[in-house]
Design a protein around this motif. Sequence first.
Motif, PDB file in Angstrom:
ATOM      1  N   THR A 286       0.847  -1.194   0.000  1.00  0.00           N
ATOM      2  CA  THR A 286       0.000   0.000   0.000  1.00  0.00           C
ATOM      3  C   THR A 286       0.882   1.243   0.000  1.00  0.00           C
ATOM      4  O   THR A 286       1.771   1.387   0.842  1.00  0.00           O
ATOM      5  CB  THR A 286      -0.906   0.014   1.253  1.00  0.00           C
ATOM      6  N   ARG A 287       0.607   2.133  -0.968  1.00  0.00           N
ATOM      7  CA  ARG A 287       1.410   3.357  -1.094  1.00  0.00           C
ATOM      8  C   ARG A 287       0.494   4.573  -1.163  1.00  0.00           C
ATOM      9  O   ARG A 287      -0.658   4.487  -1.596  1.00  0.00           O
ATOM     10  CB  ARG A 287       2.281   3.311  -2.352  1.00  0.00           C
ATOM     11  N   GLY A 288       1.066   5.700  -0.760  1.00  0.00           N
ATOM     12  CA  GLY A 288       0.338   6.953  -0.875  1.00  0.00           C
ATOM     13  C   GLY A 288       0.283   7.447  -2.312  1.00  0.00           C
ATOM     14  O   GLY A 288       1.107   7.071  -3.152  1.00  0.00           O
ATOM     15  N   TRP A 289      -0.694   8.336  -2.587  1.00  0.00           N
ATOM     16  CA  TRP A 289      -0.929   8.814  -3.958  1.00  0.00           C
ATOM     17  C   TRP A 289      -1.722  10.114  -3.886  1.00  0.00           C
ATOM     18  O   TRP A 289      -2.603  10.275  -3.033  1.00  0.00           O
ATOM     19  CB  TRP A 289      -1.717   7.731  -4.701  1.00  0.00           C
ATOM     20  N   ILE A 290      -1.386  11.079  -4.755  1.00  0.00           N
ATOM     21  CA  ILE A 290      -2.113  12.357  -4.748  1.00  0.00           C
ATOM     22  C   ILE A 290      -2.741  12.681  -6.103  1.00  0.00           C
ATOM     23  O   ILE A 290      -3.472  13.667  -6.212  1.00  0.00           O
ATOM     24  CB  ILE A 290      -1.213  13.524  -4.291  1.00  0.00           C
ATOM     25  N   VAL A 348      11.360  11.231  -9.228  1.00  0.00           N
ATOM     26  CA  VAL A 348      11.607  10.046  -8.391  1.00  0.00           C
ATOM     27  C   VAL A 348      11.474  10.399  -6.913  1.00  0.00           C
ATOM     28  O   VAL A 348      10.855   9.673  -6.129  1.00  0.00           O
ATOM     29  CB  VAL A 348      12.999   9.457  -8.685  1.00  0.00           C
ATOM     30  N   ALA A 349      12.043  11.540  -6.518  1.00  0.00           N
ATOM     31  CA  ALA A 349      11.962  11.964  -5.119  1.00  0.00           C
ATOM     32  C   ALA A 349      10.511  12.223  -4.716  1.00  0.00           C
ATOM     33  O   ALA A 349      10.084  11.861  -3.612  1.00  0.00           O
ATOM     34  CB  ALA A 349      12.806  13.210  -4.902  1.00  0.00           C
ATOM     35  N   LEU A 350       9.723  12.848  -5.611  1.00  0.00           N
ATOM     36  CA  LEU A 350       8.317  13.106  -5.315  1.00  0.00           C
ATOM     37  C   LEU A 350       7.547  11.802  -5.145  1.00  0.00           C
ATOM     38  O   LEU A 350       6.778  11.633  -4.183  1.00  0.00           O
ATOM     39  CB  LEU A 350       7.693  13.944  -6.435  1.00  0.00           C
ATOM     40  N   LEU A 351       7.741  10.862  -6.072  1.00  0.00           N
ATOM     41  CA  LEU A 351       7.056   9.579  -5.985  1.00  0.00           C
ATOM     42  C   LEU A 351       7.368   8.879  -4.669  1.00  0.00           C
ATOM     43  O   LEU A 351       6.471   8.346  -4.002  1.00  0.00           O
ATOM     44  CB  LEU A 351       7.458   8.682  -7.152  1.00  0.00           C
ATOM     45  N   ASN A 352       8.633   8.883  -4.284  1.00  0.00           N
ATOM     46  CA  ASN A 352       9.029   8.196  -3.051  1.00  0.00           C
ATOM     47  C   ASN A 352       8.464   8.884  -1.816  1.00  0.00           C
ATOM     48  O   ASN A 352       8.017   8.216  -0.880  1.00  0.00           O
ATOM     49  CB  ASN A 352      10.551   8.120  -2.962  1.00  0.00           C
ATOM     50  N   ARG A 353       8.477  10.215  -1.791  1.00  0.00           N
ATOM     51  CA  ARG A 353       7.946  10.948  -0.635  1.00  0.00           C
ATOM     52  C   ARG A 353       6.460  10.650  -0.443  1.00  0.00           C
ATOM     53  O   ARG A 353       6.003  10.391   0.675  1.00  0.00           O
ATOM     54  CB  ARG A 353       8.142  12.457  -0.828  1.00  0.00           C
ATOM     55  N   ILE A 354       5.704  10.707  -1.541  1.00  0.00           N
ATOM     56  CA  ILE A 354       4.262  10.479  -1.442  1.00  0.00           C
ATOM     57  C   ILE A 354       3.973   9.013  -1.147  1.00  0.00           C
ATOM     58  O   ILE A 354       3.099   8.684  -0.338  1.00  0.00           O
ATOM     59  CB  ILE A 354       3.562  10.913  -2.741  1.00  0.00           C
ATOM     60  N   ASP A 361      -3.358   9.995   5.618  1.00  0.00           N
ATOM     61  CA  ASP A 361      -2.578  11.018   6.311  1.00  0.00           C
ATOM     62  C   ASP A 361      -2.563  12.310   5.499  1.00  0.00           C
ATOM     63  O   ASP A 361      -2.758  12.316   4.284  1.00  0.00           O
ATOM     64  CB  ASP A 361      -1.141  10.545   6.536  1.00  0.00           C
ATOM     65  N   GLU A 362      -2.291  13.401   6.182  1.00  0.00           N
ATOM     66  CA  GLU A 362      -2.233  14.710   5.537  1.00  0.00           C
ATOM     67  C   GLU A 362      -0.780  15.081   5.260  1.00  0.00           C
ATOM     68  O   GLU A 362       0.080  14.961   6.136  1.00  0.00           O
ATOM     69  CB  GLU A 362      -2.888  15.766   6.435  1.00  0.00           C
ATOM     70  N   ALA A 363      -0.514  15.509   4.043  1.00  0.00           N
ATOM     71  CA  ALA A 363       0.837  15.917   3.655  1.00  0.00           C
ATOM     72  C   ALA A 363       0.869  17.416   3.388  1.00  0.00           C
ATOM     73  O   ALA A 363      -0.015  17.950   2.710  1.00  0.00           O
ATOM     74  CB  ALA A 363       1.276  15.157   2.413  1.00  0.00           C
ATOM     75  N   GLN A 379      -4.728  15.558   1.557  1.00  0.00           N
ATOM     76  CA  GLN A 379      -5.021  14.284   2.209  1.00  0.00           C
ATOM     77  C   GLN A 379      -4.662  13.166   1.226  1.00  0.00           C
ATOM     78  O   GLN A 379      -5.297  13.002   0.192  1.00  0.00           O
ATOM     79  CB  GLN A 379      -6.491  14.179   2.613  1.00  0.00           C
ATOM     80  N   VAL A 380      -3.628  12.425   1.569  1.00  0.00           N
ATOM     81  CA  VAL A 380      -3.073  11.424   0.669  1.00  0.00           C
ATOM     82  C   VAL A 380      -4.055  10.262   0.499  1.00  0.00           C
ATOM     83  O   VAL A 380      -4.649   9.791   1.469  1.00  0.00           O
ATOM     84  CB  VAL A 380      -1.720  10.910   1.196  1.00  0.00           C
ATOM     85  N   GLY A 381      -4.208   9.822  -0.759  1.00  0.00           N
ATOM     86  CA  GLY A 381      -5.056   8.686  -1.046  1.00  0.00           C
ATOM     87  C   GLY A 381      -4.238   7.415  -1.242  1.00  0.00           C
ATOM     88  O   GLY A 381      -3.004   7.423  -1.129  1.00  0.00           O
ATOM     89  N   LYS A 382      -4.908   6.310  -1.546  1.00  0.00           N
ATOM     90  CA  LYS A 382      -4.252   5.033  -1.786  1.00  0.00           C
ATOM     91  C   LYS A 382      -3.911   4.910  -3.264  1.00  0.00           C
ATOM     92  O   LYS A 382      -4.769   5.115  -4.123  1.00  0.00           O
ATOM     93  CB  LYS A 382      -5.155   3.874  -1.368  1.00  0.00           C
ATOM     94  N   ARG A 383      -2.663   4.598  -3.531  1.00  0.00           N
ATOM     95  CA  ARG A 383      -2.213   4.500  -4.910  1.00  0.00           C
ATOM     96  C   ARG A 383      -2.932   3.339  -5.612  1.00  0.00           C
ATOM     97  O   ARG A 383      -2.871   2.187  -5.164  1.00  0.00           O
ATOM     98  CB  ARG A 383      -0.710   4.288  -4.964  1.00  0.00           C
TER      99      ARG A 383
END
Length: 390
Positions: A286-290, A348-354, A361-363, A379-383
Amino acid sequence: MMNRLWLLFCQAITILLAAWFVVTTLQPGWISSPQVNSLVGQVTLREAPESIIQNPGSLAEAAKVSSPAVVNIFTSKINKKKPSKKGAPHQNEPWFQFFFGDQAPSDEPSSSLGSGVIVSPQGIILTNHHVIEGADEIEVAFADGRKRNAKLIGSDPETDIAVLKIDETDLPSPITLGKMESVQVGDVVLAIGNPFGVGQTVTSGIVSALGRSQLGINTFENFIQTDAAINPGNSGGALVDTKGNLIGINTAIYSRSGGNMGIGFAIPINTAKLVMESILTNGSVTRGWIGVEPQNLSKELAESLNLPKDTAGVLISGVLEGGPADRAGMKPGDVLTQVNDQKVGDVVALLNRIAQTNPGDEAKVALLRKGKPMTLKVQVGKRPKSKTKN
């Protein structure tokens, strides 16, 4: 009287010389050399002891420790249609190839070959997603020749990691996981796998580079680059250090012809371990996604947007309607510079941070809009499984 004696003496000497010549010519072994015989008894030779001592610089111990944990993986599947030729490389264009055989373009069952690594006494095996993708059956062969069926626990296409399990009580010793913090460019490494299906093979090289990304192989990239000779059949095999510790899972090569050119890529063990633990715990990753379409900010692009000199960030070229970023007020043309107070210098850095942010969670996101700084809370969603948006 004296002349007669002299004549007899000369004749005797002549006969003896002739006899000596004949013997030395036809039977030299009849004549022994006391001096040589005495030397043979005095000569002392130093021979290696029965226990073999490792040669200086030898990697035999590392290979001995780690090789039993590396297995061959055979998969079978039904090919229901011919593979598309879309994306085939130009004859002179460098391209990336997985260490894996092509599938037969037919409706008949096909078998493919890869490698894997036993990482726990419970029969957990790490390999590549593309090794087992779409397989109807998975079979594992140990270094001692035994074969067992394996079950797929889960896989993650975005990092190309898959986790298998075999039910076997008499397993080889699992490999020891290394520490990426101790891996440096120039370190000697071994690649262990089954290239071309000829049997387990060990090759050596060095770590050529670390943190290789933006190669277009996986969605999330942070590869170890090595010049150790690795070829088709090595997918999912082990990249180990000189102590036999696992530091990477071999994945792809950079090639013009499909053969080894001394540039190979392996997934770092810390990435593989995180993915494995997530799969074992949740069955998936499970990963974050915006919901944005990011683009690296080049110097020319920054100038066209009238951004301050040396601006580092990522251009948001698209925002998914109704997605987390859209709901937070992010717009195309924004330049995202930070996520949760951490700088973001490229895609790449953005993808990894998110991705490392838990869904829900809120970013806090810092960005530039028309050159003016502003902050948004997303509010980060599920990728989702789809790779069309990041």
